[in-house]
Design a protein around this motif. Structure first.
Motif, PDB file in Angstrom:
ATOM      1  N   ALA A  70      46.035  -3.581  22.778  1.00 23.08           N
ATOM      2  CA  ALA A  70      46.114  -4.777  21.930  1.00 23.08           C
ATOM      3  C   ALA A  70      45.720  -4.445  20.494  1.00 23.08           C
ATOM      4  CB  ALA A  70      45.187  -5.854  22.486  1.00 23.08           C
ATOM      5  N   LEU A  71      46.350  -5.130  19.559  1.00 22.38           N
ATOM      6  CA  LEU A  71      46.076  -4.928  18.131  1.00 22.38           C
ATOM      7  C   LEU A  71      45.569  -6.232  17.544  1.00 22.38           C
ATOM      8  CD1 LEU A  71      49.375  -3.018  17.212  1.00 22.38           C
ATOM      9  CD2 LEU A  71      47.144  -2.024  17.745  1.00 22.38           C
ATOM     10  N   ASN A  72      44.571  -6.138  16.686  1.00 19.97           N
ATOM     11  CA  ASN A  72      44.106  -7.350  16.026  1.00 19.97           C
ATOM     12  C   ASN A  72      43.343  -6.989  14.757  1.00 19.97           C
ATOM     13  OD1 ASN A  72      43.362 -10.215  15.651  1.00 19.97           O
ATOM     14  ND2 ASN A  72      43.978 -10.373  17.813  1.00 19.97           N
ATOM     15  N   ARG A  73      42.895  -8.030  14.065  1.00 12.93           N
ATOM     16  CA  ARG A  73      42.247  -7.872  12.755  1.00 12.93           C
ATOM     17  C   ARG A  73      40.885  -8.559  12.784  1.00 12.93           C
ATOM     18  NH1 ARG A  73      44.218  -6.825   7.932  1.00 12.93           N
ATOM     19  NH2 ARG A  73      46.320  -6.845   8.831  1.00 12.93           N
ATOM     20  N   ARG A  74      39.841  -7.835  12.389  1.00 11.84           N
ATOM     21  CA  ARG A  74      38.500  -8.419  12.373  1.00 11.84           C
ATOM     22  C   ARG A  74      38.311  -9.343  11.161  1.00 11.84           C
ATOM     23  NH1 ARG A  74      37.404  -2.995  12.503  1.00 11.84           N
ATOM     24  NH2 ARG A  74      36.327  -3.156  10.503  1.00 11.84           N
ATOM     25  N   PRO A  75      37.370 -10.273  11.230  1.00  9.04           N
ATOM     26  CA  PRO A  75      37.030 -11.039  10.020  1.00  9.04           C
ATOM     27  C   PRO A  75      36.179 -10.204   9.064  1.00  9.04           C
ATOM     28  CG  PRO A  75      35.610 -11.721  11.820  1.00  9.04           C
ATOM     29  CD  PRO A  75      36.606 -10.738  12.405  1.00  9.04           C
ATOM     30  N   THR A  76      35.563  -9.156   9.564  1.00  6.25           N
ATOM     31  CA  THR A  76      34.701  -8.298   8.754  1.00  6.25           C
ATOM     32  C   THR A  76      35.500  -7.157   8.143  1.00  6.25           C
ATOM     33  OG1 THR A  76      34.150  -7.103  10.783  1.00  6.25           O
ATOM     34  CG2 THR A  76      32.610  -8.777  10.055  1.00  6.25           C
ATOM     35  N   GLY A  77      34.998  -6.592   7.057  1.00  5.88           N
ATOM     36  CA  GLY A  77      35.663  -5.461   6.415  1.00  5.88           C
ATOM     37  C   GLY A  77      35.375  -4.168   7.159  1.00  5.88           C
ATOM     38  N   GLY A  78      35.688  -3.041   6.489  1.00  5.79           N
ATOM     39  CA  GLY A  78      35.479  -1.734   7.098  1.00  5.79           C
ATOM     40  C   GLY A  78      36.766  -1.154   7.634  1.00  5.79           C
ATOM     41  N   GLY A  79      36.635  -0.065   8.410  1.00  5.25           N
ATOM     42  CA  GLY A  79      37.800   0.673   8.869  1.00  5.25           C
ATOM     43  C   GLY A  79      38.246   0.286  10.266  1.00  5.25           C
ATOM     44  N   ALA A  80      39.370   0.910  10.687  1.00  8.00           N
ATOM     45  CA  ALA A  80      39.922   0.630  12.010  1.00  8.00           C
ATOM     46  C   ALA A  80      39.074   1.289  13.090  1.00  8.00           C
ATOM     47  CB  ALA A  80      41.355   1.142  12.080  1.00  8.00           C
ATOM     48  N   ILE A  81      38.996   0.624  14.247  1.00  6.26           N
ATOM     49  CA  ILE A  81      38.205   1.142  15.363  1.00  6.26           C
ATOM     50  C   ILE A  81      38.976   0.948  16.654  1.00  6.26           C
ATOM     51  CG2 ILE A  81      35.961   0.773  14.287  1.00  6.26           C
ATOM     52  CD1 ILE A  81      35.696  -1.822  15.859  1.00  6.26           C
ATOM     53  N   ILE A  82      38.614   1.740  17.671  1.00  6.03           N
ATOM     54  CA  ILE A  82      39.152   1.534  19.011  1.00  6.03           C
ATOM     55  C   ILE A  82      37.997   1.034  19.871  1.00  6.03           C
ATOM     56  CG2 ILE A  82      38.771   3.971  19.597  1.00  6.03           C
ATOM     57  CD1 ILE A  82      41.194   3.783  21.441  1.00  6.03           C
ATOM     58  N   MET A  83      38.263   0.009  20.689  1.00  8.64           N
ATOM     59  CA  MET A  83      37.220  -0.591  21.509  1.00  8.64           C
ATOM     60  C   MET A  83      37.683  -0.685  22.953  1.00  8.64           C
ATOM     61  SD  MET A  83      34.661  -1.273  19.433  1.00  8.64           S
ATOM     62  CE  MET A  83      33.604  -2.534  20.168  1.00  8.64           C
ATOM     63  N   GLY A  84      36.732  -0.593  23.872  1.00  9.00           N
ATOM     64  CA  GLY A  84      37.035  -0.695  25.288  1.00  9.00           C
ATOM     65  C   GLY A  84      35.748  -0.722  26.084  1.00  9.00           C
ATOM     66  N   ALA A  85      35.825  -0.338  27.341  1.00 10.28           N
ATOM     67  CA  ALA A  85      34.681  -0.459  28.247  1.00 10.28           C
ATOM     68  C   ALA A  85      33.519   0.449  27.876  1.00 10.28           C
ATOM     69  CB  ALA A  85      35.126  -0.166  29.673  1.00 10.28           C
ATOM     70  N   ASP A  86      33.772   1.513  27.100  1.00 13.70           N
ATOM     71  CA  ASP A  86      32.708   2.449  26.727  1.00 13.70           C
ATOM     72  C   ASP A  86      32.214   2.252  25.299  1.00 13.70           C
ATOM     73  OD1 ASP A  86      32.423   3.716  29.126  1.00 13.70           O
ATOM     74  OD2 ASP A  86      33.837   5.314  28.663  1.00 13.70           O
ATOM     75  N   GLN A  87      32.639   1.194  24.658  1.00 12.69           N
ATOM     76  CA  GLN A  87      32.163   0.912  23.302  1.00 12.69           C
ATOM     77  C   GLN A  87      31.506  -0.468  23.326  1.00 12.69           C
ATOM     78  OE1 GLN A  87      35.746   1.915  23.579  1.00 12.69           O
ATOM     79  NE2 GLN A  87      34.785   3.939  23.674  1.00 12.69           N
ATOM     80  N   LEU A  88      30.249  -0.518  22.915  1.00 16.97           N
ATOM     81  CA  LEU A  88      29.509  -1.785  22.942  1.00 16.97           C
ATOM     82  C   LEU A  88      29.695  -2.529  21.620  1.00 16.97           C
ATOM     83  CD1 LEU A  88      27.461  -3.612  24.444  1.00 16.97           C
ATOM     84  CD2 LEU A  88      25.640  -2.348  23.277  1.00 16.97           C
ATOM     85  N   GLY A  89      30.184  -3.760  21.724  1.00 18.75           N
ATOM     86  CA  GLY A  89      30.288  -4.608  20.547  1.00 18.75           C
ATOM     87  C   GLY A  89      28.989  -5.374  20.344  1.00 18.75           C
ATOM     88  N   VAL A  90      28.539  -5.443  19.107  1.00 17.83           N
ATOM     89  CA  VAL A  90      27.323  -6.182  18.746  1.00 17.83           C
ATOM     90  C   VAL A  90      27.727  -7.244  17.736  1.00 17.83           C
ATOM     91  CG1 VAL A  90      25.015  -6.054  17.717  1.00 17.83           C
ATOM     92  CG2 VAL A  90      25.886  -4.138  19.090  1.00 17.83           C
ATOM     93  N   ALA A  91      27.416  -8.496  18.020  1.00 17.97           N
ATOM     94  CA  ALA A  91      27.710  -9.586  17.077  1.00 17.97           C
ATOM     95  C   ALA A  91      26.463 -10.451  16.964  1.00 17.97           C
ATOM     96  CB  ALA A  91      28.898 -10.410  17.565  1.00 17.97           C
TER      97      ALA A  91
END
Length: 375
Positions: A70-91
């Motif tokens: 899936a492709l999408n755009r964050r509301p925050t700035g910065g660079g592109a990232i890949i996310m999945g089960a082994d990457q923890l998102g912090v909000a």
């Protein structure tokens, strides 16, 4: 002692995950929801570009679409990232009315990253906030950071923590200055990024890392965390924002008129061959990679490359930054002359600028004006 809600959820879709974070920031700013720390994962995998990036400059769209990424755009700035089960998102969403967030974004990111840093340090990972928006371990990036201020006043602090990472997959999804994916390129990237599992030298469940990060925030900010979930009102608001914004091609495919351009240069020096590759966005260096057969201390090259990330392409400014970075680790670069290093980077930048000028002169080129249909 302040109380924050702690939400933990896994397998979020790209559009839901982002809509939930923005929605909570708005509601917290309007006192409709309580301050919340959300620690979550996305469905494997998705690619998320920064608020002001061109998706087609950052990811291999055809590969992603063919492989269900899936492709999408964050509301925050910065660079592109890949996310999945082994990457923890912090909000982290907290009130921020009247706060001039973007003028002191770096200060805020350093402040709010303290919970992540403390959690990682409790695992024995020597993490620290570095530069503009990274948490690093010995010069290798382990966390990317971003910040967003909702129009209704709430602040959203975003972080993506690499518990594990499939580097070959990342190189198939995210565009880099490399022209091909080989063992050499994979090793080069592995020298620039790291993961929790790599740093502690063992397997660790994402849930254990998540618990350490939660404890890190409680300790760093002196808050009490209580487990909770999204309320019914929040779920309705998230679903509405998801359908009106994050599920729309108008949001995901927004573009700017600034194309990326690549440039490379090679130079034989007394210390060995230097091979520099640079990606430019307008007059800004997005990324620089320095390879070759020279000898330098581990992490020193990555440190130097990071000093050029999102740096002006002005040759005098580049020379000054390289001189500072080189002096900072003079012992590590003792066999690599500064003037040669400066020469090869500036040559790569000039070639990227030439490539960009040629592209702009192409009567069949097409650079789309920003659509800007969403705030």
């Amino acid at each position: 002692m302040m109380n924050w809600r702690l939400i933990t959820d896994d397998g979020a879709t790209a559009s839901f995950g982002l809509a939930a974070d923005e929605c909570l920031a708005a509601r917290v700013g309007a006192s409709e929801s309580e301050p919340t720390l959300r620690l979550y994962t996305y469905q494997s995998h998705c690619a998320l570009v920064g608020r002001f990036q061109n998706l087609d400059n950052e990811v291999y769209r055809e590969y992603c679409e063919a492989n269900g990424i899936a492709l999408n755009r964050r509301p925050t700035g910065g660079g592109a990232i890949i996310m999945g089960a082994d990457q923890l998102g912090v909000a982290l969403t907290i009130p921020g009315a009247g706060d001039d967030s973007y003028s002191r974004a770096r200060e805020l990111m350093a402040q709010f990253s303290a919970g992540v840093v403390k959690g990682l340090q409790s695992l024995g990972v020597a993490a620290s906030f570095r530069r503009k928006n990274d948490i690093e371990v010995n010069g290798r990036k382990i966390v990317g950071l971003g910040i967003y201020r909702a129009p209704r006043g709430g602040l959203l602090f975003h972080a993506s923590l690499l518990v594990g990472l499939d580097i070959p997959l990342m190189l198939r999804v995210l565009k880099t200055p490399f022209e091909k994916i080989s063992d050499k390129e994979i090793a080069t990237v592995a020298d620039r990024v790291t993961t929790v599992r790599r740093e502690i030298g063992r397997e660790i469940a994402l849930n254990e890392v998540r618990a350490r990060i939660a404890d890190g925030y409680a300790a760093a900010f002196g808050v009490s965390l209580h487990a909770g979930g999204f309320t019914a009102d929040e779920c309705r608001a998230i679903s509405n924002l998801q359908s009106l914004k994050y599920d729309t091609v108008e949001w995901v495919n927004q573009t700017t008129a600034v194309p990326d351009a690549l440039g490379s240069a090679k130079l034989k020096t007394s210390g060995g061959l230097l091979d520099a590759r640079v990606t430019l966005a307008g007059n800004t260096i997005k990324a620089a990679f320095i390879g070759g057969d020279f000898f330098a201390a581990e992490g020193a090259v990555a440190d130097l490359e990071a000093s050029l990330r999102w740096h002006t392409a002005d040759p005098n400014a580049v020379a000054a930054t390289l001189a500072e970075a080189h002096a900072r680790r003079a012992h590590d670069f003792s066999r690599l002359p500064l003037d040669s290093l400066t020469q090869v980077i500036q040559q790569a930048v000039r070639r990227a600028q030439t490539a960009e000028s040629a592209a702009r002169a192409d009567p069949y080129g097409c650079f789309v004006t920003p659509e800007g249909v969403h705030a």
